[in-house]
Design a protein around this motif. Sequence first.
Motif, PDB file in Angstrom:
ATOM      1  N   ILE A  52       0.827  -1.211   0.000  1.00 43.30           N
ATOM      2  CA  ILE A  52       0.000   0.000   0.000  1.00 43.30           C
ATOM      3  C   ILE A  52       0.864   1.266   0.000  1.00 43.30           C
ATOM      4  CG2 ILE A  52      -0.304  -0.006   2.525  1.00 43.30           C
ATOM      5  CD1 ILE A  52      -2.917   1.073  -0.058  1.00 43.30           C
ATOM      6  N   TYR A  53       2.002   1.206   0.696  1.00 42.79           N
ATOM      7  CA  TYR A  53       2.886   2.379   0.728  1.00 42.79           C
ATOM      8  C   TYR A  53       3.503   2.598  -0.656  1.00 42.79           C
ATOM      9  CZ  TYR A  53       6.283   5.649   2.758  1.00 42.79           C
ATOM     10  OH  TYR A  53       7.019   6.766   3.070  1.00 42.79           O
ATOM     11  N   ASN A  54       3.811   1.488  -1.334  1.00 41.55           N
ATOM     12  CA  ASN A  54       4.356   1.596  -2.692  1.00 41.55           C
ATOM     13  C   ASN A  54       3.314   2.188  -3.637  1.00 41.55           C
ATOM     14  OD1 ASN A  54       5.307  -1.137  -1.327  1.00 41.55           O
ATOM     15  ND2 ASN A  54       7.033  -0.218  -2.396  1.00 41.55           N
ATOM     16  N   TRP A  55       2.090   1.722  -3.496  1.00 41.55           N
ATOM     17  CA  TRP A  55       1.029   2.253  -4.356  1.00 41.55           C
ATOM     18  C   TRP A  55       0.735   3.716  -4.038  1.00 41.55           C
ATOM     19  CZ3 TRP A  55      -0.011   0.363  -8.789  1.00 41.55           C
ATOM     20  CH2 TRP A  55       0.051  -1.004  -9.027  1.00 41.55           C
ATOM     21  N   PHE A  56       0.926   4.082  -2.764  1.00 39.84           N
ATOM     22  CA  PHE A  56       0.730   5.493  -2.406  1.00 39.84           C
ATOM     23  C   PHE A  56       1.738   6.359  -3.176  1.00 39.84           C
ATOM     24  CE2 PHE A  56       2.015   9.044   0.429  1.00 39.84           C
ATOM     25  CZ  PHE A  56       0.841   9.784   0.363  1.00 39.84           C
ATOM     26  N   GLY A  57       3.004   5.945  -3.137  1.00 38.43           N
ATOM     27  CA  GLY A  57       4.024   6.672  -3.892  1.00 38.43           C
ATOM     28  C   GLY A  57       3.779   6.574  -5.389  1.00 38.43           C
ATOM     29  N   GLY A  58       3.386   5.367  -5.836  1.00 40.91           N
ATOM     30  CA  GLY A  58       3.112   5.154  -7.257  1.00 40.91           C
ATOM     31  C   GLY A  58       1.962   6.022  -7.738  1.00 40.91           C
ATOM     32  N   ALA A  59       0.952   6.197  -6.885  1.00 41.22           N
ATOM     33  CA  ALA A  59      -0.210   7.012  -7.266  1.00 41.22           C
ATOM     34  C   ALA A  59       0.216   8.457  -7.493  1.00 41.22           C
ATOM     35  CB  ALA A  59      -1.279   6.933  -6.178  1.00 41.22           C
ATOM     36  N   ILE A  60       1.128   8.940  -6.684  1.00 43.32           N
ATOM     37  CA  ILE A  60       1.619  10.317  -6.876  1.00 43.32           C
ATOM     38  C   ILE A  60       2.341  10.409  -8.230  1.00 43.32           C
ATOM     39  CG2 ILE A  60       3.219  12.062  -5.994  1.00 43.32           C
ATOM     40  CD1 ILE A  60       2.629  10.971  -3.162  1.00 43.32           C
ATOM     41  N   CYS A  61       3.163   9.393  -8.529  1.00 37.80           N
ATOM     42  CA  CYS A  61       3.878   9.372  -9.820  1.00 37.80           C
ATOM     43  C   CYS A  61       2.886   9.328 -10.985  1.00 37.80           C
ATOM     44  CB  CYS A  61       4.818   8.173  -9.891  1.00 37.80           C
ATOM     45  SG  CYS A  61       6.148   8.230  -8.692  1.00 37.80           S
ATOM     46  N   LEU A  62       1.871   8.467 -10.854  1.00 43.31           N
ATOM     47  CA  LEU A  62       0.875   8.355 -11.921  1.00 43.31           C
ATOM     48  C   LEU A  62       0.128   9.676 -12.105  1.00 43.31           C
ATOM     49  CD1 LEU A  62      -0.658   4.806 -11.267  1.00 43.31           C
ATOM     50  CD2 LEU A  62       0.764   5.501 -13.197  1.00 43.31           C
ATOM     51  N   ALA A  63      -0.160  10.344 -10.996  1.00 45.68           N
ATOM     52  CA  ALA A  63      -0.861  11.630 -11.082  1.00 45.68           C
ATOM     53  C   ALA A  63       0.001  12.637 -11.844  1.00 45.68           C
ATOM     54  CB  ALA A  63      -1.175  12.136  -9.671  1.00 45.68           C
ATOM     55  N   VAL A  64       1.296  12.637 -11.553  1.00 44.27           N
ATOM     56  CA  VAL A  64       2.207  13.559 -12.260  1.00 44.27           C
ATOM     57  C   VAL A  64       2.214  13.226 -13.756  1.00 44.27           C
ATOM     58  CG1 VAL A  64       4.641  14.187 -12.546  1.00 44.27           C
ATOM     59  CG2 VAL A  64       3.649  14.046 -10.253  1.00 44.27           C
ATOM     60  N   MET A  65       2.274  11.926 -14.065  1.00 45.24           N
ATOM     61  CA  MET A  65       2.293  11.520 -15.482  1.00 45.24           C
ATOM     62  C   MET A  65       1.000  11.918 -16.188  1.00 45.24           C
ATOM     63  SD  MET A  65       4.225   7.871 -15.757  1.00 45.24           S
ATOM     64  CE  MET A  65       4.063   7.081 -14.193  1.00 45.24           C
ATOM     65  N   LEU A  66      -0.124  11.734 -15.498  1.00 45.24           N
ATOM     66  CA  LEU A  66      -1.420  12.082 -16.096  1.00 45.24           C
ATOM     67  C   LEU A  66      -1.494  13.583 -16.371  1.00 45.24           C
ATOM     68  CD1 LEU A  66      -4.064   9.942 -14.133  1.00 45.24           C
ATOM     69  CD2 LEU A  66      -3.566   9.830 -16.571  1.00 45.24           C
ATOM     70  N   VAL A  67      -1.137  14.361 -15.358  1.00 49.53           N
ATOM     71  CA  VAL A  67      -1.198  15.825 -15.507  1.00 49.53           C
ATOM     72  C   VAL A  67      -0.263  16.265 -16.634  1.00 49.53           C
ATOM     73  CG1 VAL A  67      -0.622  18.008 -14.362  1.00 49.53           C
ATOM     74  CG2 VAL A  67      -1.889  16.239 -13.116  1.00 49.53           C
ATOM     75  N   TYR A  68       0.933  15.736 -16.642  1.00 52.15           N
ATOM     76  CA  TYR A  68       1.930  16.108 -17.655  1.00 52.15           C
ATOM     77  C   TYR A  68       1.444  15.687 -19.052  1.00 52.15           C
ATOM     78  CZ  TYR A  68       6.630  17.115 -19.374  1.00 52.15           C
ATOM     79  OH  TYR A  68       7.700  17.652 -20.037  1.00 52.15           O
ATOM     80  N   GLY A  69       0.906  14.450 -19.128  1.00 52.50           N
ATOM     81  CA  GLY A  69       0.427  13.936 -20.416  1.00 52.50           C
ATOM     82  C   GLY A  69      -0.723  14.760 -20.955  1.00 52.50           C
ATOM     83  N   PHE A  70      -1.682  15.078 -20.096  1.00 50.48           N
ATOM     84  CA  PHE A  70      -2.829  15.877 -20.539  1.00 50.48           C
ATOM     85  C   PHE A  70      -2.385  17.291 -20.910  1.00 50.48           C
ATOM     86  CE2 PHE A  70      -5.465  12.572 -18.557  1.00 50.48           C
ATOM     87  CZ  PHE A  70      -6.437  12.438 -19.544  1.00 50.48           C
ATOM     88  N   ALA A  71      -1.462  17.845 -20.126  1.00 46.09           N
ATOM     89  CA  ALA A  71      -0.986  19.209 -20.393  1.00 46.09           C
ATOM     90  C   ALA A  71      -0.250  19.285 -21.728  1.00 46.09           C
ATOM     91  CB  ALA A  71      -0.061  19.658 -19.260  1.00 46.09           C
TER      92      ALA A  71
END
Lengths: 304, 453
Positions: B98-117
């Motif tokens: 769960i801690y890994n996914w917590f960090g991973g979720a932040i990374c995915l959010a950055v990728m999503l925002v960057y990709g959409f932008a």
Amino acid sequence: MIEVRDLVYEYPAKRALEGISLTVPPQTIVALVGPNGAGKTTLLRCLAALEPPYSGLVTIDGLDTREHPREIHTRLGYLPDFYGLYDELTVRRCLTYAAWSHGIAAAAVDGAITKAAERVGLSDRMESRAGDLSRGLRQRLGIGQAIVHEPKVLLLDEPAAGLDPQARRDLSILLISLRDAGMTLVVSSHILAELEDYCSEMIIIEDGKVVGGRPIKVKDVERPRYLIEIATARADFGDFLKEAGIDVMEVDEHHALITHTRNAAARAKLVRDLVTAGFEVSSFGESSRALEEAYFSQVGKGAA
Amino acid sequence: MMGPEFRRYLWLELTPRRIVFMVAILALVFFAAAVSGPSWTPYSAAETIYYLIVVIWGARNAGLSIVNEIRDRTWDLQRLSSIGAAEMALGKLFGSTIYNWFGGAICLAVMLVYGFAHGTPGSTILDFIYYVIVGLVAQAAALLASLVAIRRRSVHSRLDVFLYQLLGVIAAVAVAYVWEAADPESALLLGRKSTDVIPWWGALVSARPFLLLSLAIFAGWILTGCYREMRRELKMENGPLVWVGFLVFSGLYVAGFDAWLPHEAVMANWNVIALRLALASTTFAALTYAMVLLEPKDRVLYRWYAGQIISGRISRAFGRLQAWLIAYGAAVLITIVLIWWLFAKGFGAFYPAIAVAGLGFLTRDVSIFVFFSATRRGDFAAIVSLFALYVLIPAILEGVGLKNMLPFFYPTPSNPVWLGPAVVWVEASIALGLAASRITLGGKRMISGPSRS
């Protein structure tokens, strides 16, 4: 409550249990004793439906361990000899996790953990980390986790090991209270003196078999054990007692360990009969170390 | 999902201090990436950190989830609980990570925002799906490896845990490889040819959907494997049907790849059905080797099988057959069908003789594994023996000019044609006899404490 019939358990190269049969009645405490490596832990694990028998039958509350292991797990508490706790969690969280994992409804969890903590005397330690508890308190927490779901059967493997005298005494009181609350307990132990305080029967395991083929009554209020000593050796001592209808457990030319009614007149008659028959009775008294005597009289003779 | 096991991990893993630590570290990394120049963007930083946190570290945590319980002596407590197998498996899989996914979720959010932008929403969403799958597969494979391993031994060294983690990472690399093959853009970037269509069972199927569906199905099989191994740990009987289903699926899947049909055989005008049978048979043989290596060679269970079969309770024995035995049975069955087919189509004795020899080698080899299981480091001894049989002895025979004896040591044509298979089956019979002698209970009695089951 527990029925074992012709239980055989094998390791790849060895047979650990060979034809064990026993019955544990409900609401009793039965001691499982025997030398190291006799098969006590293996038997307990078979009773806990953690090890499937090679052959034979084990039933807990009428359920076959091979057919219904998960149903049995819901009715059972088990504390292994070497058990662990979640050291990072508090006592409250350890008990809460145990309650959740035994399927206790959310609304009943608080009540269950409060009751379990009270039973094991940890109510004032609920916010302590499990890793900070002393050995005795860890033992209590282990038992608390095992009884939080009010199991019908509680199996304890060497629960008194490493405990100080006060903690052992507390453990005895706790086990008696659990039995009085309706649980059936099987306790494996090396410490015979404590077992006498709370066990009703003793099963001696040696080389994977029940010694003597049946459980031994540890304490019988109506018929306690008496030790008779005679000053002059007589080879017919045992025969005389048996002919007189006495239940002889152990006998040699000087001593006899018998069970006999507590009735004073009956005991007086037995002493009188012995003296009349020429036996020089030098001592007649209730045996204070009955369990130990029974154990050592059986172990080493070979199993039935 | 929010079962007791998952909630326990939430207590242990997601403490406020750890949450703050993860957020602070990642914020620093992304800030550094944003100000460091065009070669290192927040997207590429998020991508790299995702692999590190979710795939590599997450696989380790998943592999450790049960090993730690055994090490801390809490596994019996969990096995005696009322937690179901699926709830326990998912609780371990997602709770321990769960801690890994917590960090991973932040990374995915950055990728999503960057990709959409940057105006690539379509590929950004597909990448998001890929990253979730690759993390899930890595962690589930590591958990499955540890679940299989705990049946074999109670003590797990750091090297063992590393191997479980490595298996997870290898599974993730396989996912990445397949994804690359199906993604023309990525393949172009790496300078490889991408695949547009795949010939499968005689039809040309579009590569991307086929490979993505394959990934999803294999991820499903890994999760199914975790669930079934957890059932076994909780003392529930599994039955053979799911494994038989996996064998059927694997056989059909592999046999369908037209590109894998042996070129020489095609040239020799083999019947396509015979070629597909050969592929399926090879798949089952490979699975037999894999499972006989992975599963504990449980001599008590083998004695029990023998007892059940002797007393006529064959279906009861079949219900508890180990996976390698079922795979072996499937390999035997398909090979017999193949041999019959080859004879029926008039191909003579040449290929059937090789198939018979192949079965003999398989029988000999699994017998060697069972024989050595009674010894310490039995699998290692078996592997060394097979290395000697397949590599060292043939090399010596070639060196001293006894090439005509090579068919006795690996599947190759012999002269006369049935001599090789006959000798191989003599070897197999000897190995089988030795294995059977090890299965029987010795006369010496010794009682000992239980090994973990």
